[in-house]
Design an enzyme around this catalytic site. Structure first.
Site, PDB file in Angstrom:
ATOM      1  N   VAL A  71      33.418  21.350  71.576  1.00 18.59           N
ATOM      2  CA  VAL A  71      34.430  22.394  71.398  1.00 18.59           C
ATOM      3  C   VAL A  71      33.869  23.673  71.990  1.00 18.59           C
ATOM      4  CG1 VAL A  71      35.727  23.789  69.732  1.00 18.59           C
ATOM      5  CG2 VAL A  71      35.448  21.343  69.352  1.00 18.59           C
ATOM      6  N   ALA A 116      30.047  27.592  71.356  1.00 15.03           N
ATOM      7  CA  ALA A 116      30.485  26.209  71.530  1.00 15.03           C
ATOM      8  C   ALA A 116      29.692  25.333  70.562  1.00 15.03           C
ATOM      9  CB  ALA A 116      30.233  25.742  72.965  1.00 15.03           C
ATOM     10  N   LYS A 117      30.077  24.112  70.408  1.00 13.36           N
ATOM     11  CA  LYS A 117      29.300  23.153  69.622  1.00 13.36           C
ATOM     12  C   LYS A 117      29.741  21.765  70.032  1.00 13.36           C
ATOM     13  CE  LYS A 117      26.210  23.220  66.280  1.00 13.36           C
ATOM     14  NZ  LYS A 117      25.175  24.266  66.079  1.00 13.36           N
ATOM     15  N   GLY A 118      28.822  20.790  69.894  1.00 14.54           N
ATOM     16  CA  GLY A 118      29.186  19.430  70.255  1.00 14.54           C
ATOM     17  C   GLY A 118      28.502  18.447  69.345  1.00 14.54           C
TER      18      GLY A 118
END
Ligand code: NAD
Length: 424
Positions: A71, A116-118
């Site tokens: 995201v 962001a992050k994943g």
């Protein structure tokens, strides 16, 4: 995606998912800043949400498919930045919440980044090193066009480490050429930064020092309890002990260990490395893990999972300070209870920002192809944490609010300003 309505909308009693809890603090800041509804919608909505299928051949020959997420929340202040988590609880909602938290965190510390992050929904403890490597490479094959040193820069998070980042650098290079700045938290040999491993715990120490100095105290005046003795918790513990503080309780997924005159945190770190947890450590008395919340200490440091301080556990807290090492450890109901009980909370988006700050230094070193020594890294980190504290202190005084609200107000106003100046 469920979007939390206005905080005065009255849904708090129903319990919040991580996105709602994070957005609760965002909306509070937006209200203070008097932002209009169009701007609020723009700032709260993620820029891009990606979901990918990652299929690998496992060691025994069978085919397994995992779901991966990235995201990308906001890029108004620069390339997006955030970790990649391999965990069986990774889901789109949690990734969303953590991505937006990165936007606010990078803005609070004034780094030229967005958020962001994943993550990949998997149990990394059940995958061999070879399987993890193949999974990571497939994930990069799916994402390589939307990450990059000037686009989105991943880093390690729970379940991933420097080795994982090394595989990402290699796979990314197959598509775009050598660009170590595509990730941070890499092995030193591949362009990683000295001081990155200890950075989050060290940043937490510097933040705590600032708060105590303001109150006429020192680290050595207090007793500490730490939940989670992994990277963040163990470094925070060792540095606090070096500064003269007493860590009298440490808990983790295996249980807890206590010692009234202070644990030997160096020996405990070595024990955890060897045995996988604090349980059985001979230098203290065994306690249940949930002894953390009601610990007879001055300072609680949650440094494990999110959402642990809830309306149930916050009432048990006897400490005067909570310094948030973990991401979103305190939900909004708990925040109110702690405030009512006179507990001072230093929020995650400031207290644990040392990691992303040294990640930024790593990226700067990569772009310049010039490595700093550790003394410079730690010195710059200290300077940045102290400067941010001064900003937060001023925002708090101007608004007459708590530290978390001050941090969100500062972050949201910076992101809003950048968005506006870009003419968006
Ligand atoms: P880690 O994997 O090194 O350690 C996690 C710790 O949490 C371990 O001690 C584990 O036993 C403990 N834990 C797991 N489940 C638990 C449970 N149910 N009850 C009690 N303890 C439990 O992870 P880390 O890198 O130290 O990260 C810890 C937290 O800090 C996470 O919330 C992470 O998002 C946050 N954080 C990490 C960094 C970083 O640079 N590593 C930066 C900012 C924030």
């Amino acid at each position: 995606m469920k979007v939390w309505r206005n905080p005065s909308g009255g849904r708090k009693d129903e319990g919040m998912n991580p996105t709602e809890a994070t957005n609760y603090f965002f909306y509070k800041a937006a209200e203070i800043l008097n932002l209009d509804s169009r701007t609020i919608k723009q700032l709260v909505t993620p820029f891009r949400e990606i979901k990918v299928e990652c299929t690998i051949t496992c060691d025994d020959g069978h085919i397994e498919t995992f779901t991966g997420y990235r995201v990308q929340h906001d890029q108004s202040r620069g390339p997006m930045k955030g970790g990649i988590r391999y965990h069986h609880q990774v889901d789109p909602d949690e990734v969303n919440a953590l991505a937006s938290l990165m936007t606010w965190k990078t803005a609070v510390v004034n780094l030229p980044y967005g958020g962001a992050k994943g993550g990949i929904h998997c149990d990394p403890t059940r995958l061999s090193t070879g399987e993890k490597q193949r999974l990571t490479r497939v994930f990069v094959q799916r994402l390589h066009d939307v990450i990059g040193p000037h686009l989105d820069i991943p880093a390690p998070d729970m379940g991933t480490n420097a080795e994982t980042m090394g595989w990402i650098v290699d796979e990314y290079a197959k598509f775009h050429g050598w660009a170590p700045g595509v990730v941070t938290g890499k092995p030193i040999e591949l362009g990683g930064s000295l001081g990155r491993e200890s950075a989050t715990g060290r940043g937490l120490l510097y933040a705590t020092e600032c708060l105590f100095e303001d109150l006429g105290h020192r680290i050595s005046d207090f007793r500490y309890a730490i939940q989670g003795f992994g990277n963040v918790g163990s470094w925070a513990g060792r540095l606090i002990e070096e500064a003269g503080g007493k860590v009298t309780l440490a808990t983790d997924v295996t249980g807890g260990v206590a010692r009234a005159d202070g644990l030997d945190t160096r020996a405990l770190t070595a024990w955890v490395r060897q045995h996988g947890g604090v349980r059985g450590f001979p230098g203290g008395d065994a306690t249940p893990g949930d002894a953390f919340y009601s610990a007879d200490v001055d300072v609680l440091i949650p440094a494990a999972l999110g959402g642990v301080l809830t309306k149930e556990t916050a009432g048990e807290v006897r400490a005067r300070f909570v310094i948030e090492g973990a991401n979103h450890p305190t939900d909004p109901e708990a925040d109110e209870i702690l405030a009512r009980n006179g507990v001072t909370v230093l929020p995650d988006i400031y207290a644990n920002a040392g990691g992303v700050t040294v990640s930024y230094f790593e990226w700067v070193q990569n772009l310049q192809s010039y490595a700093w020594d550790e003394e410079r890294v730690n010195g710059e980190l200290r300077r940045r944490m102290r400067a941010t504290y001064a900003d937060l202190r001023a925002a708090r005084a101007a608004r007459g609010c708590d530290w978390r609200t001050a941090a969100f107000v500062l972050a949201v106003s910076r992101v809003h300003q950048a968005t506006r100046l870009r003419g968006v």
